[in-house]
Enzyme design. Structure first.
Site, mmCIF file in Angstrom:
data_model
loop_
_atom_site.group_PDB
_atom_site.id
_atom_site.type_symbol
_atom_site.label_atom_id
_atom_site.label_comp_id
_atom_site.label_asym_id
_atom_site.label_seq_id
_atom_site.Cartn_x
_atom_site.Cartn_y
_atom_site.Cartn_z
ATOM 1 N N TYR A 146 -2.578 7.902 6.708
ATOM 2 C CA TYR A 146 -1.663 7.472 6.056
ATOM 3 C C TYR A 146 -1.882 6.495 5.087
ATOM 4 O O TYR A 146 -2.596 5.581 5.162
ATOM 5 C CB TYR A 146 -0.660 6.949 7.223
ATOM 6 C CG TYR A 146 0.706 6.370 6.722
ATOM 7 C CD1 TYR A 146 1.114 5.086 6.671
ATOM 8 C CD2 TYR A 146 1.642 7.173 6.165
ATOM 9 C CE1 TYR A 146 2.151 4.441 6.144
ATOM 10 C CE2 TYR A 146 3.213 6.493 5.851
ATOM 11 C CZ TYR A 146 3.180 5.395 5.890
ATOM 12 O OH TYR A 146 4.233 4.940 5.417
ATOM 13 N N ASP A 241 -8.911 3.116 1.443
ATOM 14 C CA ASP A 241 -7.625 2.541 1.813
ATOM 15 C C ASP A 241 -8.037 1.754 3.120
ATOM 16 O O ASP A 241 -8.149 2.173 4.283
ATOM 17 C CB ASP A 241 -6.586 3.410 2.153
ATOM 18 C CG ASP A 241 -5.297 2.848 2.503
ATOM 19 O OD1 ASP A 241 -4.325 3.455 2.635
ATOM 20 O OD2 ASP A 241 -5.156 1.693 2.555
ATOM 21 N N LYS A 269 -1.658 -6.077 5.153
ATOM 22 C CA LYS A 269 -1.638 -6.528 6.585
ATOM 23 C C LYS A 269 -2.672 -7.901 6.710
ATOM 24 O O LYS A 269 -1.676 -8.988 6.527
ATOM 25 C CB LYS A 269 -2.220 -5.436 7.602
ATOM 26 C CG LYS A 269 -1.570 -4.207 7.612
ATOM 27 C CD LYS A 269 -2.097 -3.289 8.339
ATOM 28 C CE LYS A 269 -1.471 -1.909 8.306
ATOM 29 N NZ LYS A 269 -0.204 -1.633 8.750
HETATM 30 P P1 KE4 Z 1 2.879 -0.854 4.094
HETATM 31 O O1 KE4 Z 1 3.391 0.066 2.836
HETATM 32 O O2 KE4 Z 1 3.575 -0.265 5.457
HETATM 33 O O3 KE4 Z 1 2.405 -2.240 3.778
HETATM 34 O O4 KE4 Z 1 1.308 -0.068 4.147
HETATM 35 C C1 KE4 Z 1 1.139 1.349 4.089
HETATM 36 C C2 KE4 Z 1 -0.311 1.558 4.689
HETATM 37 C C3 KE4 Z 1 -1.127 1.897 3.852
HETATM 38 N N1 KE4 Z 1 -2.312 2.488 4.267
HETATM 39 C C4 KE4 Z 1 -2.995 2.313 5.610
HETATM 40 C C5 KE4 Z 1 -4.191 2.532 6.039
HETATM 41 C C6 KE4 Z 1 -1.834 1.764 6.601
HETATM 42 O O5 KE4 Z 1 -2.075 1.619 7.676
HETATM 43 C C7 KE4 Z 1 -0.480 1.487 6.030
HETATM 44 C C8 KE4 Z 1 0.749 0.868 6.984
HETATM 45 N N2 KE4 Z 1 0.354 1.276 8.471
HETATM 46 C C9 KE4 Z 1 1.428 1.394 9.137
HETATM 47 C C10 KE4 Z 1 0.888 1.532 10.530
HETATM 48 N N3 KE4 Z 1 0.022 2.633 11.203
HETATM 49 C C11 KE4 Z 1 2.776 0.682 8.830
HETATM 50 C C12 KE4 Z 1 3.822 0.768 10.070
HETATM 51 C C13 KE4 Z 1 5.213 1.153 9.658
HETATM 52 O O6 KE4 Z 1 5.024 2.088 8.843
HETATM 53 O O7 KE4 Z 1 6.008 0.567 10.142
#
Ligand code: KE4
Length: 443
Positions: A146, A241, A269
């Site tokens: 993701y 990523d 994060k």
């Molecule tokens: P954000 O746009 O949510 O800050 O980051 C996206 C993202 C990009 N790359 C990786 C490897 C990530 O894990 C994420 C976001 N992680 C999820 C948790 N698995 C966010 C939780 C959510 O969507 O509420």
């Protein structure tokens, strides 16, 4: 669905009236684990306190951002100091330079850092930069990884899409998804074949070097080296990523832990410590293509926000070698306790861990190395385990397609409390797994 106590019920009803699904992000709806709503009042250390005042040992940790634990005094103090001078200026500040220097000092090969406000923005921008630098359009991603919710990256993604069983999303035009090639994770032969066929048109490979969005599934060393070799041979870029792994799995992130160099790294994060900060970074010859140094446009009103950056910088400064030793030790203690608990109850499961990222896959023994193998795990049992653990005061990420996170605040007593709850929850699971399915009931 468990019934929720009064205040939570009331909040959920109000939220449902004004927010889609009553949440600000899908996975928070707890639908995949069939549990009632959760509203958090506050966090402290390794614990959250919900709207009913109940304490929960927390393994969501703001999806990894709260690596220092909730409301760490030094992080709070740094944020308080920053807010007293104003919340943001739309201008450069000293503290964002300090955070950029801290990141460049820690992460191998980083000469330039650009801040954005989320992991999605970091990935979207890094992919745009890779396409501009190579003057090619095709990108390669992997099932179960993701990379945020930008159109081109939503195909066969992990995290919330995997949790909800969505292949992609309506509203993403063919034109946006057409140039995204999706391959099975850890499948070196498929990767080699796609480069044989289309290598000269591929701008980049993007991957989670240790996937956390299908549960914890590390990329195999040979697979990673193949990705590095193929991108070099075909003039494409390799993007790690590290929104989740950055500064979590090692002081220099997965590049340091795995010893493979990426061309671009995306971060999030931990570098915001719980406040909205993302970043993309790499060598100067690439990053200096980004406006205003170069023609690749990317911008943001709140990018590098001084209050958010203050939280991230204070958090990073807590992550010294002793901190990583502690995260490793507590992660190991938790993993061994879970393995032991499943073995005692003859519950088939695999507990995967990399540093302070951990996840449990019920119903399988061999470590899953692909999204298909993770999907073959028993997610119903995970849902039952989630509910049983929450009822016993432990909050897990509400999906078998997510990583748990251990923070610096998860001390031996928090781990012991978790394992006590797990012993009971696994016992309940064992009983339900052993219970004969009533004749004639739905399969
Ligand atoms: P954000 O746009 O949510 O800050 O980051 C996206 C993202 C990009 N790359 C990786 C490897 C990530 O894990 C994420 C976001 N992680 C999820 C948790 N698995 C966010 C939780 C959510 O969507 O509420």
């Amino acid at each position: 669905m468990l019934t929720a106590p009064a205040r939570t019920e009331q909040l959920a009803a109000r939220a449902a009236r004004v927010m889609p699904g009553g949440v600000s992000s899908p996975v928070r709806a707890l639908r995949a684990v069939g549990d009632g709503p959760l509203f958090v009042d506050r966090g402290r250390g390794s614990r959250l306190f919900d709207a009913e005042g109940a304490a929960l040992i927390d393994y969501v940790c703001s999806w990894g951002a709260a690596i220092a634990g909730h409301a760490h005094p030094l992080v709070i103090e740094s944020v308080e100091r920053a807010v007293r001078d104003g919340l943001g200026f739309g201008a450069s500040t000293r503290i964002e330079v300090e955070l950029a220097e801290e990141i460049a000092d820690r992460v191998p090969g980083i000469e330039r850092v650009r801040f954005v406000c989320s992991g999605t923005e970091a990935v979207m921008s890094a992919v745009r930069l890779a396409r501009a630098a190579t003057q090619r359009d095709l990108i390669v991603k992997f099932e179960g990884c993701y990379h945020g919710h930008s159109d081109a990256l939503l195909a066969a993604a992990g995290s919330g899409l995997a949790t909800l069983g969505l292949p992609g999303s309506p509203g993403v035009p063919q034109a946006a998804a057409r140039d995204t090639i999706v391959l099975p994770f850890n499948d070196q032969s498929r990767l080699e074949a796609i480069f044989d066929e289309l290598g000269e048109r591929i701008a980049c490979i993007i991957l989670e070097p240790i996937a956390g969005n299908m549960g914890v599934v590390p990329a195999g060393p040979a697979f990673l080296l193949a990705a590095r070799r193929l991108t070099d041979e075909h003039g494409a870029l390799l993007i790690f990523d590290e929104v989740m792994t950055g500064f979590r799995v090692a002081r220099g992130g997965a590049q340091e832990r795995l010893g493979v160099r990426a061309d671009l790294v995306t971060l999030g994060k931990v570098i915001g410590g719980g406040l909205p900060v993302g970043a993309y970074a790499g060598r100067a010859s690439l990053m200096d293509l980004v406006a205003p140094a170069g023609p690749v446009y990317q911008a943001g009103t709140l990018a590098g926000n001084p209050v958010a950056v203050a939280a991230g910088l204070a958090t990073l400064r807590l992550l010294d070698n002793r901190a990583y030793e502690q995260l490793e030790a507590m992660g190991q203690l938790l993993q061994h306790g879970l393995v032991d608990g499943c073995a005692r109850r003859r519950i088939e499961a695999h507990v995967e861990r990399v540093g302070s990222m951990i996840s449990i896959f019920f119903g399988i023994h061999a470590p899953p190395r692909s999204y298909a193998q993770v999907r073959a795990a028993d997610h119903e049992s995970f849902a039952a385990f989630f509910r049983a653990m929450r009822a016993r005061g432990v909050l897990l990420p509400p999906s078998g397609f997510e990583s748990w996170f251990v923070s610096l605040a998860h001390d031996r007593s928090a781990i012991a409390g978790t394992l006590d709850a797990a012993a009971n929850a696994l016992q309940a699971l064992e009983c339900s797994l052993a219970a004969p399915v009533p004749q004639g009931s739905e399969s």
